[in-house]
Scaffold this active site. Structure first.
Site, PDB file in Angstrom:
ATOM      1  CB  SER A   1      -0.850  -0.020   1.267  1.00 15.97           C
ATOM      2  OG  SER A   1      -1.454   1.223   1.470  1.00 15.97           O
TER       3      SER A   1
ATOM      4  CE1 TYR B   1      -4.109  -2.958   5.659  1.00  8.73           C
ATOM      5  CE2 TYR B   1      -3.720  -0.618   5.280  1.00  8.73           C
ATOM      6  CZ  TYR B   1      -3.945  -1.897   4.791  1.00  8.73           C
ATOM      7  OH  TYR B   1      -3.977  -2.101   3.430  1.00  8.73           O
TER       8      TYR B   1
ATOM      9  CE  LYS C   1      -1.622  -4.562   3.394  1.00  8.84           C
ATOM     10  NZ  LYS C   1      -1.854  -5.922   2.904  1.00  8.84           N
TER      11      LYS C   1
HETATM   12  P1  NAD Z   1     -10.997  -7.153   1.378  1.00  5.27           P
HETATM   13  O1  NAD Z   1     -11.208  -7.166   2.849  1.00  5.27           O
HETATM   14  O2  NAD Z   1     -12.191  -6.948   0.499  1.00  5.27           O
HETATM   15  O3  NAD Z   1     -10.267  -8.511   0.920  1.00  5.27           O
HETATM   16  C1  NAD Z   1      -9.384  -9.216   1.765  1.00  5.27           C
HETATM   17  C2  NAD Z   1      -9.889 -10.651   1.831  1.00  5.27           C
HETATM   18  O4  NAD Z   1      -9.010 -11.414   2.667  1.00  5.27           O
HETATM   19  C3  NAD Z   1     -11.293 -10.765   2.438  1.00  5.27           C
HETATM   20  O5  NAD Z   1     -12.130 -11.479   1.534  1.00  5.27           O
HETATM   21  C4  NAD Z   1     -11.081 -11.534   3.743  1.00  5.27           C
HETATM   22  O6  NAD Z   1     -12.172 -12.379   4.030  1.00  5.27           O
HETATM   23  C5  NAD Z   1      -9.790 -12.294   3.442  1.00  5.27           C
HETATM   24  N1  NAD Z   1      -8.979 -12.642   4.626  1.00  5.27           N
HETATM   25  C6  NAD Z   1      -8.568 -11.834   5.632  1.00  5.27           C
HETATM   26  N2  NAD Z   1      -7.816 -12.527   6.508  1.00  5.27           N
HETATM   27  C7  NAD Z   1      -7.732 -13.815   6.041  1.00  5.27           C
HETATM   28  C8  NAD Z   1      -7.103 -14.991   6.491  1.00  5.27           C
HETATM   29  N3  NAD Z   1      -6.376 -15.013   7.615  1.00  5.27           N
HETATM   30  N4  NAD Z   1      -7.222 -16.122   5.756  1.00  5.27           N
HETATM   31  C9  NAD Z   1      -7.956 -16.123   4.614  1.00  5.27           C
HETATM   32  N5  NAD Z   1      -8.594 -15.030   4.133  1.00  5.27           N
HETATM   33  C10 NAD Z   1      -8.488 -13.886   4.846  1.00  5.27           C
HETATM   34  O7  NAD Z   1      -9.881  -6.059   1.044  1.00  5.27           O
HETATM   35  P2  NAD Z   1      -9.384  -5.503  -0.360  1.00  5.27           P
HETATM   36  O8  NAD Z   1      -9.731  -4.062  -0.423  1.00  5.27           O
HETATM   37  O9  NAD Z   1      -9.771  -6.399  -1.464  1.00  5.27           O
HETATM   38  O10 NAD Z   1      -7.802  -5.584  -0.125  1.00  5.27           O
HETATM   39  C11 NAD Z   1      -7.032  -6.673  -0.569  1.00  5.27           C
HETATM   40  C12 NAD Z   1      -5.604  -6.493  -0.096  1.00  5.27           C
HETATM   41  O11 NAD Z   1      -5.098  -5.253  -0.607  1.00  5.27           O
HETATM   42  C13 NAD Z   1      -5.463  -6.408   1.421  1.00  5.27           C
HETATM   43  O12 NAD Z   1      -4.264  -7.052   1.798  1.00  5.27           O
HETATM   44  C14 NAD Z   1      -5.375  -4.926   1.675  1.00  5.27           C
HETATM   45  O13 NAD Z   1      -4.699  -4.636   2.870  1.00  5.27           O
HETATM   46  C15 NAD Z   1      -4.615  -4.450   0.454  1.00  5.27           C
HETATM   47  N6  NAD Z   1      -4.840  -3.042   0.130  1.00  5.27           N
HETATM   48  C16 NAD Z   1      -6.102  -2.567  -0.006  1.00  5.27           C
HETATM   49  C17 NAD Z   1      -6.313  -1.222  -0.287  1.00  5.27           C
HETATM   50  C18 NAD Z   1      -7.722  -0.662  -0.414  1.00  5.27           C
HETATM   51  O14 NAD Z   1      -7.871   0.551  -0.364  1.00  5.27           O
HETATM   52  N7  NAD Z   1      -8.757  -1.470  -0.608  1.00  5.27           N
HETATM   53  C19 NAD Z   1      -5.222  -0.355  -0.435  1.00  5.27           C
HETATM   54  C20 NAD Z   1      -3.933  -0.876  -0.304  1.00  5.27           C
HETATM   55  C21 NAD Z   1      -3.757  -2.231  -0.016  1.00  5.27           C
END
Ligand code: NAD
Ligand code: UDP
Length: 342
Positions: free
Chosen positions: A124, A149, A153
């Protein structure tokens, strides 16, 4: 290639599954559904016209993960699974470190044992802290994160880099996302926050659909053209395609690579409100509140490195992002429906 997508039922993971399959990759999804719905899988199957193998499993459960690796024998992992709510991470740091860092370490152990040493990791822009350079290039030093959080990362980037350095058989790609919004054009998959949304666009769409009264804008006294915070919003489908592009470049010996995935354009909160209103014809009432602790004034990428090295760049403009976010929200006023979470 056969790709194991952890967190593939989530917002970014689900869109990436669609783009991987469109490029002819085979996919298997692992998700604990802690922050997503099982309904995503049939919707992915409707979009792609193919079966999407799905395992409801936690990446911290090594026994289950080992069985999944044995059954699927993936060539690479795209690792989205993790908890991502900034405010919650301040209240529950141990849970965040245990799930995100503990879970990733277990995943890496299972991968090593299975001989699968190719991983693309969801990082991120938060790792830059209050960025030293705008637009932010990958050479910009990592900064001080303002919440657990963000630290997960930043620390996971370090862990993955150390593992790759110690064993050059690993190929690691760290993708630093800016602000993903939008949704698949079908309006059948999208962002589904539980409770009060932390992020700007889902808050706007929930106000627009009548689930919330008014948008709270966090500060209008920043050193920006209109005083509100500036970010780099990127369509989630463009972001998903960035993963496909990174995968294409992965080959034995490619080592460690880091890319920003953004558009290179900064929009203020008020720009987004006005773009949304223009794109959809729906008014978004707002009030100005205090600054949100931990927010930086300006954060947008230089997207040149990904363009130069991966041949990838974001294609969709802010109007398209707003329209697609709105289509998803208006077709699914309650997301996937609360009864389906988990
Ligand atoms: P999201 O919560 O929609 O997707 C993450 C998924 O991981 C969820 O479906 C959740 O059920 C699953 N999960 C969490 N812990 C788990 C575990 N221990 N075992 C199995 N599954 C698990 O989030 P997103 O927005 O799709 O983000 C995806 C990734 O990208 C994340 O790592 C997030 O930190 C990163 N990210 C997101 C953003 C954003 O703005 N959305 C920005 C930068 C980075
Ligand atoms: N923001 C806002 N009201 C909200 C949510 C966010 O004014 O309800 C602002 C926030 O202060 C920031 C921008 O919108 O300037 C993007 O915030 P978001 O949480 O979506 O992303 P991040 O802060 O992680 O970049």
């Amino acid at each position: 290639m056969k790709i194991l997508v952890t967190g593939g039922a989530g917002f970014i993971g689900s869109h990436t599954v669609v783009e991987l399959m469109a490029e002819g990759h085979e996919v298997a999804v692992v998700d604990s559904l802690v922050n997503s719905s099982a309904l995503v899988i049939p919707r992915l199957e409707a979009i792609t016209g193919k079966a999407v193998p799905f395992y409801k499993a936690d990446i911290r459960d090594k026994e289950s993960m080992e069985k999944i690796f044995e059954a699927e024998r993936p060539d690479a992992v795209i690792h989205f699974a993790g908890l991502k709510a900034v405010g919650e991470s301040v209240r529950l740091p141990l849970e965040y470190y245990e799930n995100n860092i503990g879970g990733t370490i277990k995943l890496l152990e299972v991968m090593r044992k299975a001989g699968c040493k190719n991983i693309i990791f969801s990082s991120s822009a938060t790792v830059y802290g209050d960025p030293a350079i705008i637009p932010i290039t990958e050479e910009c030093p990592k900064g001080t994160c303002t919440n657990p959080y963000g630290w997960t990362k930043s620390m996971l980037e370090q862990i993955l880099s150390d593992i790759q350095f110690a064993d050059p058989e690993w190929n690691v790609v760290l993708l630093r996302y800016f602000n993903p919004i939008g949704a698949h054009e079908s309006g059948t998959i999208g962002e589904n926050p539980s409770g009060i949304p932390n992020n700007l666009m889902p808050y706007i769409t929930q106000v627009a659909v009548g689930r919330r009264d008014v948008l709270h804008i966090f500060g209008n006294d920043y050193d920006t053209p209109d005083g509100t915070g500036v970010r780099d919003y990127i369509h989630v489908v463009d972001l998903a395609r960035g993963h496909v592009a990174a995968l294409k470049k992965m080959e034995p010996g490619s080592g460690l690579s880091i890319y920003n995935l953004g558009t290179g354009i900064g929009y203020s909160v008020l720009d987004i409100v006005h773009s949304f209103e223009e794109a959809t014809g729906v008014k978004v009432p707002y009030v100005i509140d205090e600054r949100r602790p931990g927010d930086v004034a300006v954060c947008y990428s230089s997207a040149d490195k990904a363009h130069r090295e991966l041949g990838w760049k974001a294609e969709y403009d802010i109007t398209r992002m707003c329209r697609d976010s709105w289509r998803w929200q208006s077709m699914n006023p309650n997301g996937y429906g609360d009864e389906d979470m988990g």
